[in-house]
Design a protein around this motif. Structure first.
Motif, short mmCIF file in Angstrom:
data_model
loop_
_atom_site.label_atom_id
_atom_site.label_comp_id
_atom_site.label_asym_id
_atom_site.label_seq_id
_atom_site.Cartn_x
_atom_site.Cartn_y
_atom_site.Cartn_z
N UNK A 165 0.31 -0.96 -0.17
CA UNK A 165 -0.08 -0.03 -0.31
C UNK A 165 0.84 0.79 -0.35
N UNK A 166 1.89 1.43 0.81
CA UNK A 166 2.80 2.44 0.79
C UNK A 166 3.18 2.88 -0.67
N UNK A 167 3.48 1.17 -1.10
CA UNK A 167 4.53 1.96 -3.26
C UNK A 167 3.21 2.28 -3.33
N UNK A 168 1.78 1.31 -3.65
CA UNK A 168 1.08 1.92 -4.15
C UNK A 168 0.74 3.89 -3.87
N UNK A 169 1.61 4.30 -2.47
CA UNK A 169 0.87 5.72 -2.44
C UNK A 169 1.84 6.40 -2.97
N UNK A 170 3.15 6.53 -3.24
CA UNK A 170 4.34 6.72 -4.11
C UNK A 170 4.04 6.65 -5.23
#
Length: 526
Positions: free
Chosen positions: A312-317
């Motif tokens: 999910x963090x990679x998706x945000x970035x």
């Protein structure tokens, strides 16, 4: 053979040294929150470093019946009606008592604990107990439960702007004492310090500086305290103004302090070695020092399994880069770089733009400004009306723009996806920065195409590398490069591999818990 034996002995020595070093770290971690005091007097003197700690004499005999407590943790009604009223208005004299246990007969409060155990006294005081002594410095104390466990737990203090599906949903409120109470409920350590001061020549606003004494670097505490004390401002209405007044650089669109309304996020910042600042009348707290990647992590990342949280963090970035560059790349390709368009895609693009009379830059600016107008109008109107306006207005204006040949279908999809990607940023201030950055990139792409986009990216990264938060480089762990901090930056590793605090905060204690013990599963042998 002799050579081989020597090699083995050296490796064995190195292995033993490594185990000894890790064992010493574990011992340090185990004693990290242990009480450092040797008497009740030292315990109370250490607690006096916090502004919300109170010590007073509650009897008519001066210097006797000393009450010590954290004002943010107790129920003021219990203290005034069941303790102060009995001794002040009841006419009781402190010299009538020969032992502290005799107060049980006069106070209408059940379960009063009489003890001289320092560990118990320290823990109970942090849970909202009043420590009552016959004389200051007595070893035996009466512990009176005056905790207000329901303070701040109301229906209207949910985290509206930082909503999380998993985890606690308790948010800060506009009352500083309530906020301190909510945080102290989770920070049951005598090392948690609150420094209170007044800011604003006209408003005289109470401001609290929060930190954990045995974790936070004193340089960060002194720097923030010095900046708060030197503020020259007339009326402080919110911590967002403090963010601008104490920031290292006021000429940047990027936020240099993490603004949050979540109690758990404030506590996580404190445990990581950061300092937090809260102001009376504001439901937000600011924390620092921070890095750029801190604005794209959420508490939900730690409540979910580390694989899901990292994804999910990679998706945000990825959403950030897409939101900033998608529209500008479309403009540069259609204006300067037609050769980059695949043959299969060239036909649909020509068909969608056949009747559009404007160049791509005016087309994109029209849609971007329309979306910003809808977003601003939706946020200023009541909730139900704003949601209806955003949905209906977006559909009607988008469909009407395509039918009127003011814009193309493809650009409408790209702009809508870019606007959607900007909402993935959990911090509102960083989300506003991403919305703003789209417009300079659109103008650069319309002037110089792909070269303009590259120039914009270079300028942005150079600017980011020059930023600091409380004297800490903003682009860590990329610049300066810190390989160890990648465990909790782009991705989040599992808890046994993420036991260290971030190096950029330069904490006194490097480890949050024992890495070896966190990875062990101590099951019962059958």
């Amino acid at each position: 053979m002799i050579f081989i034996k020597r090699r083995k002995s050296k490796s064995k020595v190195k292995l033993e040294a490594k185990h000894h070093q890790e064992a010493s770290r574990q011992d340090e971690n185990k004693g990290q929150f242990s009480p450092a005091y040797k008497s009740v007097y030292e315990l109370i003197e250490q607690a006096k470093r916090s502004s919300d700690f109170v010590q007073t004499s509650i009897s008519n005999d001066k210097g006797r019946l000393i009450a010590s407590f954290y004002n943010s943790m107790i129920d003021d009604r219990i203290y005034k009606e069941y303790i102060m009223k009995v001794f002040k208005e009841g006419g009781l004299k402190a010299h009538h008592f020969h032992h502290i246990a005799e107060v049980k007969q006069h106070l209408p409060i059940p379960n009063i604990v009489i003890t001289d155990n320092l560990q118990t006294i320290g823990e109970k005081m942090l849970k909202g107990y009043i420590v009552l002594q016959l004389n200051e410095g007595d070893k035996v104390c009466a512990l009176i439960n005056a905790a207000n466990d329901n303070l701040g737990l109301r229906k209207d203090n949910n985290t509206e702007n930082e909503y999380s599906v998993v985890g606690p949903k308790i948010g800060l409120v506009e009352n500083l004492d309530v906020n301190l109470h909510l945080i102290r409920q989770q920070m049951s350590t005598n090392k948690f310090v609150v420094r209170e001061l007044t800011v604003g020549s006209q408003s005289k606003t109470r401001v609290a500086l929060l930190y954990v004494e045995n974790i936070t670097n004193p340089q960060h505490v002194n720097t923030m305290l010095n900046r708060l004390e030197n503020i020259e401002f007339d009326h402080l209405m919110d911590t967002s103004l403090l963010d601008q007044l104490v920031a290292d650089n006021s000429n940047t669109p990027f936020p240099l302090f993490l603004t949050t309304e979540r109690v758990d996020r404030v506590i996580y910042s404190l445990v990581n070695g950061q300092v937090s600042v809260m102001a009376n009348g504001s439901p937000y707290a600011i924390s620092g020092p921070v890095t750029l990647l801190d604005f794209f992590s959420t508490p939900e990342d730690y409540y979910l399994p580390w694989i899901i949280g990292s994804f999910l963090r990679i998706i945000r970035i990825f959403g950030v880069f897409f939101s900033i560059l998608a529209t500008s790349i479309y403009i540069s390709v259609l204006t300067f770089h037609y050769e980059m368009i695949p043959e299969d895609l060239l036909g649909p693009i020509i068909y969608s733009r056949a009747n559009v009379p404007f160049p791509p830059v005016f087309e994109a600016l029209f849609l971007e400004i329309t979306i910003e107008l809808l977003r601003e109008a939706g946020s200023r109107l009541p909730t139900k009306v704003g949601q209806t306006l955003g949905i209906v207005g977006g559909i009607v204006i988008g469909q009407a723009s395509v039918e009127a040949a003011l814009t193309s279908n493809i650009l409408l999809i790209i702009v809508a996806l870019a606007a959607l990607a900007s909402f993935t940023t959990p911090i509102y201030k960083m989300s506003n920065t991403i919305r703003f950055l789209r417009f300079p990139f659109i103008l650069l792409a319309s002037l110089w195409g792909g070269l303009g986009i590259v120039m914009g990216i270079i300028f942005m990264f150079v600017h980011l590398m020059r930023l600091e938060s409380l004297g800490t480089p903003y682009m860590l762990p990329f610049y300066p490069f810190r390989a160890g901090d990648f465990k909790d930056s782009l991705i989040r590793l599992s808890l046994p591999h993420n036991a260290g605090r971030p190096s950029y905060s330069r904490p006194k204690s490097k480890w949050k818990y024992s890495k070896r013990e966190a990875g062990q599963k101590k099951d019962i042998d059958e």
